[in-house]
Design an enzyme around this catalytic site. Structure first.
Site, PDB file in Angstrom:
ATOM      1  CE  LYS A 115      -1.933   3.038   2.094  1.00  0.00           C
ATOM      2  NZ  LYS A 115      -1.717   4.467   1.711  1.00  0.00           N
ATOM      3  N   GLY A 130       6.621   4.992   8.242  1.00  0.00           N
ATOM      4  CA  GLY A 130       5.800   6.210   8.239  1.00  0.00           C
ATOM      5  C   GLY A 130       5.910   6.906   9.578  1.00  0.00           C
ATOM      6  CB  SER A 131       3.943   9.621  11.032  1.00  0.00           C
ATOM      7  OG  SER A 131       2.651   9.049  11.003  1.00  0.00           O
ATOM      8  CB  THR A 132       5.859   8.243  15.850  1.00  0.00           C
ATOM      9  OG1 THR A 132       7.237   8.009  15.527  1.00  0.00           O
ATOM     10  CG2 THR A 132       5.570   7.739  17.242  1.00  0.00           C
ATOM     11  CB  CYS A 150      12.980   8.581   8.753  1.00  0.00           C
ATOM     12  SG  CYS A 150      14.027   7.452   7.840  1.00  0.00           S
ATOM     13  CD  GLU A 195       9.747  12.664  11.472  1.00  0.00           C
ATOM     14  OE1 GLU A 195       8.597  12.225  11.592  1.00  0.00           O
ATOM     15  OE2 GLU A 195      10.695  11.996  11.026  1.00  0.00           O
TER      16      GLU A 195
HETATM   17  P1  NAD Z   1       2.222   8.608   7.461  1.00  0.00           P
HETATM   18  O1  NAD Z   1       2.359   7.880   8.735  1.00  0.00           O
HETATM   19  O2  NAD Z   1       1.297   9.734   7.380  1.00  0.00           O
HETATM   20  O3  NAD Z   1       1.792   7.614   6.285  1.00  0.00           O
HETATM   21  C1  NAD Z   1       2.525   6.443   6.021  1.00  0.00           C
HETATM   22  C2  NAD Z   1       1.621   5.452   5.333  1.00  0.00           C
HETATM   23  O4  NAD Z   1       0.598   5.065   6.242  1.00  0.00           O
HETATM   24  C3  NAD Z   1       0.931   5.984   4.093  1.00  0.00           C
HETATM   25  O5  NAD Z   1       0.885   4.985   3.100  1.00  0.00           O
HETATM   26  C4  NAD Z   1      -0.468   6.282   4.606  1.00  0.00           C
HETATM   27  O6  NAD Z   1      -1.460   6.241   3.610  1.00  0.00           O
HETATM   28  C5  NAD Z   1      -0.658   5.179   5.609  1.00  0.00           C
HETATM   29  N1  NAD Z   1      -1.697   5.440   6.623  1.00  0.00           N
HETATM   30  C6  NAD Z   1      -2.095   6.632   7.119  1.00  0.00           C
HETATM   31  N2  NAD Z   1      -3.084   6.453   8.013  1.00  0.00           N
HETATM   32  C7  NAD Z   1      -3.316   5.137   8.091  1.00  0.00           C
HETATM   33  C8  NAD Z   1      -4.225   4.326   8.845  1.00  0.00           C
HETATM   34  N3  NAD Z   1      -5.097   4.852   9.705  1.00  0.00           N
HETATM   35  N4  NAD Z   1      -4.176   2.988   8.672  1.00  0.00           N
HETATM   36  C9  NAD Z   1      -3.293   2.429   7.830  1.00  0.00           C
HETATM   37  N5  NAD Z   1      -2.434   3.137   7.080  1.00  0.00           N
HETATM   38  C10 NAD Z   1      -2.425   4.482   7.218  1.00  0.00           C
HETATM   39  O7  NAD Z   1       3.715   9.024   7.070  1.00  0.00           O
HETATM   40  P2  NAD Z   1       4.191   9.857   5.818  1.00  0.00           P
HETATM   41  O8  NAD Z   1       3.790  11.265   6.015  1.00  0.00           O
HETATM   42  O9  NAD Z   1       3.788   9.160   4.570  1.00  0.00           O
HETATM   43  O10 NAD Z   1       5.773   9.706   5.911  1.00  0.00           O
HETATM   44  C11 NAD Z   1       6.539  10.495   6.722  1.00  0.00           C
HETATM   45  C12 NAD Z   1       6.915   9.737   7.974  1.00  0.00           C
HETATM   46  O11 NAD Z   1       7.607   8.533   7.635  1.00  0.00           O
HETATM   47  C13 NAD Z   1       7.876  10.499   8.864  1.00  0.00           C
HETATM   48  O12 NAD Z   1       7.451  10.428  10.195  1.00  0.00           O
HETATM   49  C14 NAD Z   1       9.198   9.753   8.685  1.00  0.00           C
HETATM   50  O13 NAD Z   1      10.079   9.876   9.751  1.00  0.00           O
HETATM   51  C15 NAD Z   1       8.738   8.374   8.483  1.00  0.00           C
HETATM   52  N6  NAD Z   1       9.784   7.571   7.832  1.00  0.00           N
HETATM   53  C16 NAD Z   1      10.446   6.644   8.599  1.00  0.00           C
HETATM   54  C17 NAD Z   1      11.437   5.874   8.037  1.00  0.00           C
HETATM   55  C18 NAD Z   1      12.142   4.827   8.839  1.00  0.00           C
HETATM   56  O14 NAD Z   1      12.721   3.925   8.237  1.00  0.00           O
HETATM   57  N7  NAD Z   1      12.127   4.873  10.161  1.00  0.00           N
HETATM   58  C19 NAD Z   1      11.788   6.036   6.696  1.00  0.00           C
HETATM   59  C20 NAD Z   1      11.092   6.994   5.946  1.00  0.00           C
HETATM   60  C21 NAD Z   1      10.075   7.745   6.535  1.00  0.00           C
END
Ligand code: NAD
Length: 497
Positions: free
Chosen positions: A191, A244-246, A302, A401
């Site tokens: 996804k 993704g985000s925390t 990240c 962040e």
């Molecule tokens: P996000 O958490 O908003 O979204 C990530 C993914 O989760 C997207 O595909 C989104 O559609 C999905 N999502 C959102 N809500 C959801 C829900 N309720 N249920 C299931 N899926 C859901 O993050 P973002 O804005 O896409 O990315 C930025 C974040 O990613 C930053 O916090 C960054 O630090 C983190 N990141 C971490 C790493 C790592 O390896 N630790 C690497 C890259 C990015």
């Protein structure tokens, strides 16, 4: 290397075929509802495609198919050496389509074309190839049993994997999951982020061409709160891997608890400290790295080195070096191969970043570089790399962040103080230390609560190094053989002889 010019990339962009459909059982398809959403380029606001907006009914079909494919054994029981060959072909195809994938990535999320081509595509192919190459070299274990018993400790693919990924390195984050997930024999439903779905959609077809059987690798574009949530709550998804985000990571743990206790592996946010001691071997090199650590990928990283901790005795000398170094990071058209800072992923993200810049002013930090939106006339979303000096670690710009090119400079006097400030965060993804004292480097590295620590460099490592976070930066690791743990179950088989 490519010799394509900006004009060449612009020309290719005009004729680029953009696929926006979901991919289930080896075929592109519409959502059950017929819904789509607009995919807009942050480069200049152009419409790239109508992308299929999947939801729970699509997740249902994909999971059912992925399960049937897994149970059929067509991939899950294929000899590792054969899976290896297919994975290597898949990596080759990603490379052969590198320019097309790079162009899709740049148009979709705004990063410079040179980075898309030489970092994202290259590293994505390497992740697939590395995982494939490894899979026929891993042995299971035989336990130390009495003479009349045999204890086998084996790893099995876990089944149906849902991978939910972010928009900052769309192809690369997908491949960090796909590599070990596919190599170990699972069926995967990917996804991608609704903000950058195009490369994930494209490589699904390449996987089929490489010989990955239909149903093993599926892509469901759509929103997090619709199809993402449906996958996370699904009773027949065995493992959920996420970057993704925390905030969303925590929500996914709740979904797993509310459903089938699927395993949840999370790579989440960061607020990484970059600590420069007075005895750093080369202050100019440290300053250049500090600038790159916040400007690369528009700060949408990240592991961005977003907190620069500088020993007070050199701070007056060091901060101007960083301010000078960041001048070489200039927002420009991402399709120009000379550009090193592209557009932020969308208007929402740009406004978030501008909001944090305002918070820096409001909290009394001192702006010493950047601070503004630029290139507005292009229709794109560009923000200058920005530095605040005189930051206190309690300020919002140091705590939260930002995920944009905004650097907070914080002074310290002793090693203990540096470590205390560095660890004073809910995150624990990465950190860096600059010193020529070997013991200080090791002791500081040990004291830092972070999954990656770099010494006298920023952002080192490759597929051979595990990557992931302490604390609220997540659990489990991507890359290296440690990543395989997420995609396998451990079985003990005890035989009476
Ligand atoms: P996000 O958490 O908003 O979204 C990530 C993914 O989760 C997207 O595909 C989104 O559609 C999905 N999502 C959102 N809500 C959801 C829900 N309720 N249920 C299931 N899926 C859901 O993050 P973002 O804005 O896409 O990315 C930025 C974040 O990613 C930053 O916090 C960054 O630090 C983190 N990141 C971490 C790493 C790592 O390896 N630790 C690497 C890259 C990015």
């Amino acid at each position: 290397m490519t010799s394509l010019t900006r004009a060449d990339w612009e020309q290719r962009a005009k004729t680029l075929k953009v696929e926006g459909r979901a991919f289930i059982h080896g075929e592109y398809c519409a959502a059950q509802s017929g819904a789509t959403f607009e995919c807009i380029s942050p480069v200049d606001g152009r419409l790239l495609a109508q992308v299929v907006s999947c939801d729970a009914p699509d997740a249902e079909i994909a999971v059912r198919d992925a399960r049937a494919t897994f149970d059929s054994g067509v991939w899950s029981r294929l000899a590792p050496v054969k899976r290896k060959a297919v994975m290597i072909r898949f990596a080759d195809l990603i490379e052969q389509h590198g320019e097309e994938l790079a162009l899709l990535e740049t148009l979709d999320m705004g990063k410079p074309i040179g980075d898309s081509l030489h970092i994202d595509v290259t590293s994505a192919a390497r992740a697939i190839r590395w995982s494939g190459e490894a899979i026929d070299k891993i042995y299971d274990e035989v336990a130390a049993t009495p003479h009349d018993e045999l204890g086998l400790v084996t790893r099995e693919p876990i089944g149906v994997v849902a991978a939910i990924v972010p928009w900052n390195f769309p192809l690369l984050m997908s491949c960090w999951k796909l590599g070990p997930a596919l190599a170990t024999g699972n069926s995967v439903i990917l996804k991608p982020s609704e903000k950058s779905p195009l490369t994930a959609i494209r490589i699904a077809q390449l996987a089929i061409e490489a010989g990955i059987p239909a149903g093993v690798f599926n892509v469901l574009p759509g929103y997090g709160h619709t199809v993402g949530k449906a996958l996370a709550l699904h009773m027949d998804v065995d493992t959920l891997v996420f970057t993704g985000s925390t905030k969303i990571a925590k929500q996914l743990m709740v979904y797993a608890g509310e459903s089938n206790m699927k395993r949840v592996w999370l790579e989440a946010g960061g607020k990484s400290p970059n600590i420069v001691f007075a005895d750093a071997p080369d202050l100019k090199a440290a300053a250049a790295a500090a600038a790159g650590a916040i400007a690369f990928n528009q700060g949408e990283v990240c592991t961005a080195g977003s907190r620069l901790l500088v020993e007070n005795s050199i701070k007056e000398q060091f901060v101007p070096l960083v301010v000078e170094a960041i001048k070489s990071w200039k927002p420009g058209n991402p399709l120009d191969p000379a550009t090193n800072v592209g557009a932020l992923v969308d208007t929402t993200q740009m406004n978030n970043v501008l909001g944090y810049i305002q918070a820096g002013h409001d909290d009394g930090a001192k702006l010493v570089a950047g601070g503004k939106r630029v290139l507005e006339e292009t229709g794109g979303t560009y923000v200058e790399p920005t530095i605040f000096d005189g930051v206190d670690n309690a300020m919002r710009i140091a705590k939260e962040e930002i995920f944009g090119p905004v650097l907070s400079v914080i002074g310290f006097d002793t090693v203990e103080e540096a470590v205390a400030i560095a660890n004073d965060t809910v995150y624990g993804l990465a950190a860096a230390v600059w010193t020529s004292n070997l013991s200080k480097a090791h002791l500081t590295a040990k004291a830092l609560r972070a999954g990656s620590v770099w010494v006298n460099q920023y952002d080192g490592g490759d597929m051979t190094a595990p990557f992931g976070g302490f604390k609220q930066s997540g659990n489990g690791r991507d890359k290296s053989l440690h990543a395989f743990d997420k995609y396998t179950e451990l079985k003990a088989t005890w035989i009476k002889l």
